[in-house]
Design an enzyme around this catalytic site. Structure first.
Site, PDB file in Angstrom:
ATOM      1  NE  ARG A   1       5.960   0.210  10.487  1.00  0.00           N
ATOM      2  CZ  ARG A   1       4.824  -0.025   9.851  1.00  0.00           C
ATOM      3  NH1 ARG A   1       4.665   0.399   8.607  1.00  0.00           N
ATOM      4  NH2 ARG A   1       3.849  -0.676  10.437  1.00  0.00           N
TER       5      ARG A   1
ATOM      6  NE  ARG B   1      -4.510  -1.198   9.975  1.00  0.00           N
ATOM      7  CZ  ARG B   1      -3.448  -0.663   9.374  1.00  0.00           C
ATOM      8  NH1 ARG B   1      -3.522   0.515   8.808  1.00  0.00           N
ATOM      9  NH2 ARG B   1      -2.305  -1.313   9.322  1.00  0.00           N
TER      10      ARG B   1
ATOM     11  NE  ARG C   1       1.909  -4.487  11.493  1.00  0.00           N
ATOM     12  CZ  ARG C   1       3.101  -4.327  10.903  1.00  0.00           C
ATOM     13  NH1 ARG C   1       4.201  -4.742  11.499  1.00  0.00           N
ATOM     14  NH2 ARG C   1       3.188  -3.740   9.746  1.00  0.00           N
TER      15      ARG C   1
ATOM     16  CE  LYS D   1      -1.972  -1.139   3.923  1.00  0.00           C
ATOM     17  NZ  LYS D   1      -1.240  -2.394   4.208  1.00  0.00           N
TER      18      LYS D   1
ATOM     19  NE  ARG E   1       7.247  -2.132   6.388  1.00  0.00           N
ATOM     20  CZ  ARG E   1       5.916  -2.111   6.442  1.00  0.00           C
ATOM     21  NH1 ARG E   1       5.204  -1.705   5.406  1.00  0.00           N
ATOM     22  NH2 ARG E   1       5.295  -2.506   7.532  1.00  0.00           N
TER      23      ARG E   1
HETATM   24  P1  ADP Z   1       1.088  -1.667   7.682  1.00  0.00           P
HETATM   25  O1  ADP Z   1       0.928  -0.889   6.419  1.00  0.00           O
HETATM   26  O2  ADP Z   1       2.392  -2.357   7.758  1.00  0.00           O
HETATM   27  O3  ADP Z   1      -0.080  -2.514   8.011  1.00  0.00           O
HETATM   28  P2  ADP Z   1       0.589   0.824   9.105  1.00  0.00           P
HETATM   29  O4  ADP Z   1       1.762   1.704   9.003  1.00  0.00           O
HETATM   30  O5  ADP Z   1      -0.581   1.111   8.231  1.00  0.00           O
HETATM   31  O6  ADP Z   1       1.101  -0.669   8.907  1.00  0.00           O
HETATM   32  O7  ADP Z   1       0.058   0.784  10.601  1.00  0.00           O
HETATM   33  C1  ADP Z   1       0.924   0.540  11.696  1.00  0.00           C
HETATM   34  C2  ADP Z   1       0.116   0.436  12.983  1.00  0.00           C
HETATM   35  O8  ADP Z   1      -0.553   1.682  13.221  1.00  0.00           O
HETATM   36  C3  ADP Z   1      -0.997  -0.614  12.964  1.00  0.00           C
HETATM   37  O9  ADP Z   1      -0.519  -1.888  13.314  1.00  0.00           O
HETATM   38  C4  ADP Z   1      -1.967  -0.029  14.003  1.00  0.00           C
HETATM   39  O10 ADP Z   1      -1.499  -0.258  15.325  1.00  0.00           O
HETATM   40  C5  ADP Z   1      -1.861   1.466  13.741  1.00  0.00           C
HETATM   41  N1  ADP Z   1      -2.850   1.928  12.733  1.00  0.00           N
HETATM   42  C6  ADP Z   1      -2.562   2.467  11.500  1.00  0.00           C
HETATM   43  N2  ADP Z   1      -3.682   2.786  10.836  1.00  0.00           N
HETATM   44  C7  ADP Z   1      -4.722   2.432  11.655  1.00  0.00           C
HETATM   45  C8  ADP Z   1      -6.142   2.483  11.536  1.00  0.00           C
HETATM   46  N3  ADP Z   1      -6.745   2.955  10.415  1.00  0.00           N
HETATM   47  N4  ADP Z   1      -6.882   2.025  12.583  1.00  0.00           N
HETATM   48  C9  ADP Z   1      -6.316   1.556  13.709  1.00  0.00           C
HETATM   49  N5  ADP Z   1      -4.981   1.464  13.884  1.00  0.00           N
HETATM   50  C10 ADP Z   1      -4.177   1.900  12.866  1.00  0.00           C
HETATM   51  P1  ADP Z   2       2.233  -1.824   3.229  1.00  0.00           P
HETATM   52  O1  ADP Z   2       2.229  -0.314   3.168  1.00  0.00           O
HETATM   53  O2  ADP Z   2       1.033  -2.424   2.562  1.00  0.00           O
HETATM   54  O3  ADP Z   2       2.424  -2.339   4.617  1.00  0.00           O
HETATM   55  P2  ADP Z   2       4.810  -1.582   1.833  1.00  0.00           P
HETATM   56  O4  ADP Z   2       4.474  -0.776   0.632  1.00  0.00           O
HETATM   57  O5  ADP Z   2       5.543  -0.907   2.923  1.00  0.00           O
HETATM   58  O6  ADP Z   2       3.495  -2.338   2.382  1.00  0.00           O
HETATM   59  O7  ADP Z   2       5.663  -2.862   1.330  1.00  0.00           O
HETATM   60  C1  ADP Z   2       6.247  -3.775   2.268  1.00  0.00           C
HETATM   61  C2  ADP Z   2       7.655  -4.138   1.816  1.00  0.00           C
HETATM   62  O8  ADP Z   2       7.586  -4.943   0.626  1.00  0.00           O
HETATM   63  C3  ADP Z   2       8.534  -2.933   1.448  1.00  0.00           C
HETATM   64  O9  ADP Z   2       9.856  -3.212   1.893  1.00  0.00           O
HETATM   65  C4  ADP Z   2       8.457  -2.850  -0.076  1.00  0.00           C
HETATM   66  O10 ADP Z   2       9.670  -2.336  -0.620  1.00  0.00           O
HETATM   67  C5  ADP Z   2       8.223  -4.298  -0.475  1.00  0.00           C
HETATM   68  N1  ADP Z   2       7.299  -4.430  -1.612  1.00  0.00           N
HETATM   69  C6  ADP Z   2       6.204  -3.671  -1.894  1.00  0.00           C
HETATM   70  N2  ADP Z   2       5.585  -4.092  -3.010  1.00  0.00           N
HETATM   71  C7  ADP Z   2       6.286  -5.171  -3.452  1.00  0.00           C
HETATM   72  C8  ADP Z   2       6.137  -6.084  -4.572  1.00  0.00           C
HETATM   73  N3  ADP Z   2       5.130  -5.951  -5.451  1.00  0.00           N
HETATM   74  N4  ADP Z   2       7.061  -7.073  -4.690  1.00  0.00           N
HETATM   75  C9  ADP Z   2       8.067  -7.208  -3.783  1.00  0.00           C
HETATM   76  N5  ADP Z   2       8.264  -6.397  -2.722  1.00  0.00           N
HETATM   77  C10 ADP Z   2       7.374  -5.389  -2.550  1.00  0.00           C
END
Ligand code: ADP
Ligand code: ADP
Ligand code: ZN
Length: 217
Positions: A163, A90, A174, A15, A129
């Site tokens: 992170r 979410r 998660r 994302k 990541r």
């Molecule tokens: P990822 O993309 O790896 O799932 P995020 O950066 O979106 O992680 O979110 C990291 C953490 O922040 C989540 O595990 C949660 O604790 C909190 N968080 C982020 N967005 C939301 C949301 N829309 N509702 C509730 N908690 C959230």
């Molecule tokens: P999210 O925001 O959904 O948690 P990220 O965009 O941070 O996910 O992606 C998670 C990790 O995977 C990052 O280190 C990113 O560089 C890698 N990644 C993202 N998209 C791809 C893909 N299509 N193939 C392989 N690795 C990816």
């Protein structure tokens, strides 16, 4: 045309990566509640102090906190700038709140894009990541290394960070949260024919192409 889109998918689905590419290509703004919360934790604001332990455990922060963050960001944004919601909504309650918030700001939802990925790949993506400490550009140990080792492609920075919640144990929590609370909101948007599914297992550039195809309608 001003578009408002949601990118939905489990942690590691891509994302943030895809939001960043769309921002560059389409002049949209990325609204990541995760990024906003991490900034609040770092700045030790009241929201940050409440969210810290919840985030470290991989659980969800309260609906009210995140919906207020989104509302405030949209209020501060020009009407001509499209929004990419990354990591929000979410829960069902957040999805309902987002409808109210969008209406309040004279916006409407154009697309919900679900990035589909297999769970085994997610753990590898998350544990590999890292991001640029200066500009936030995302990287991966295996899938997206900087072109020059130790130097950010985007800003030339040399400091990178990982992170605290990107460890295998927290990732499992998660993912469970995603399955239990986030995936169930898809029918809410399916009913309105807003959902497109994109294969998130493809190469990063191919995923972008598939999303752009959806945006062109
Ligand atoms: P990822 O993309 O790896 O799932 P995020 O950066 O979106 O992680 O979110 C990291 C953490 O922040 C989540 O595990 C949660 O604790 C909190 N968080 C982020 N967005 C939301 C949301 N829309 N509702 C509730 N908690 C959230
Ligand atoms: P999210 O925001 O959904 O948690 P990220 O965009 O941070 O996910 O992606 C998670 C990790 O995977 C990052 O280190 C990113 O560089 C890698 N990644 C993202 N998209 C791809 C893909 N299509 N193939 C392989 N690795 C990816
Ligand atoms: Zn950088």
């Amino acid at each position: 045309m001003v578009m408002n889109i949601i990118l939905l998918g489990p942690p590691g689905a891509g994302k943030g990566t895809q939001s960043g590419l769309l921002v560059t290509g389409h002049g949209m703004r990325q609204l990541s509640t995760g990024d906003m919360l991490r900034a609040a934790v770092k700045a030790q604001t009241p929201v940050g102090l409440r969210a810290k332990a919840v985030m470290e455990a991989g659980e969800l922060v309260s609906d009210e906190i995140v919906s207020d963050l989104i509302d405030a960001e949209l209020a501060a944004m020009g009407a001509e700038t499209g929004a990419i919601f990354d990591g929000y909504p979410r829960t069902q309650a957040q999805a309902v709140a987002l409808d109210d918030i969008l209406a309040k700001h004279g916006r409407q939802l154009d697309h919900v894009i679900e990035l589909t990925v297999d769970e085994d790949a997610l753990v590898e993506r998350i544990t590999g990541r890292f991001t640029c400490g200066t500009c936030g550009e995302g990287y991966h140990d295996r899938f997206k290394q900087p072109a020059v080792e130790g130097t950010c492609d985007k800003c030339g920075g040399h400091e990178f960070k990982r992170r605290a919640d990107d460890n295998e144990e927290t990732v499992r929590t998660r993912m469970a949260e995603y399955r239990a609370k986030t995936a169930p909101i898809l029918p809410y948007y399916d009913e309105r024919k807003l959902v497109s599914r994109v294969d998130g297992m493809a190469d990063i550039a191919l995923v972008t192409t598939a999303i752009e195809k959806v945006l062109r309608g």
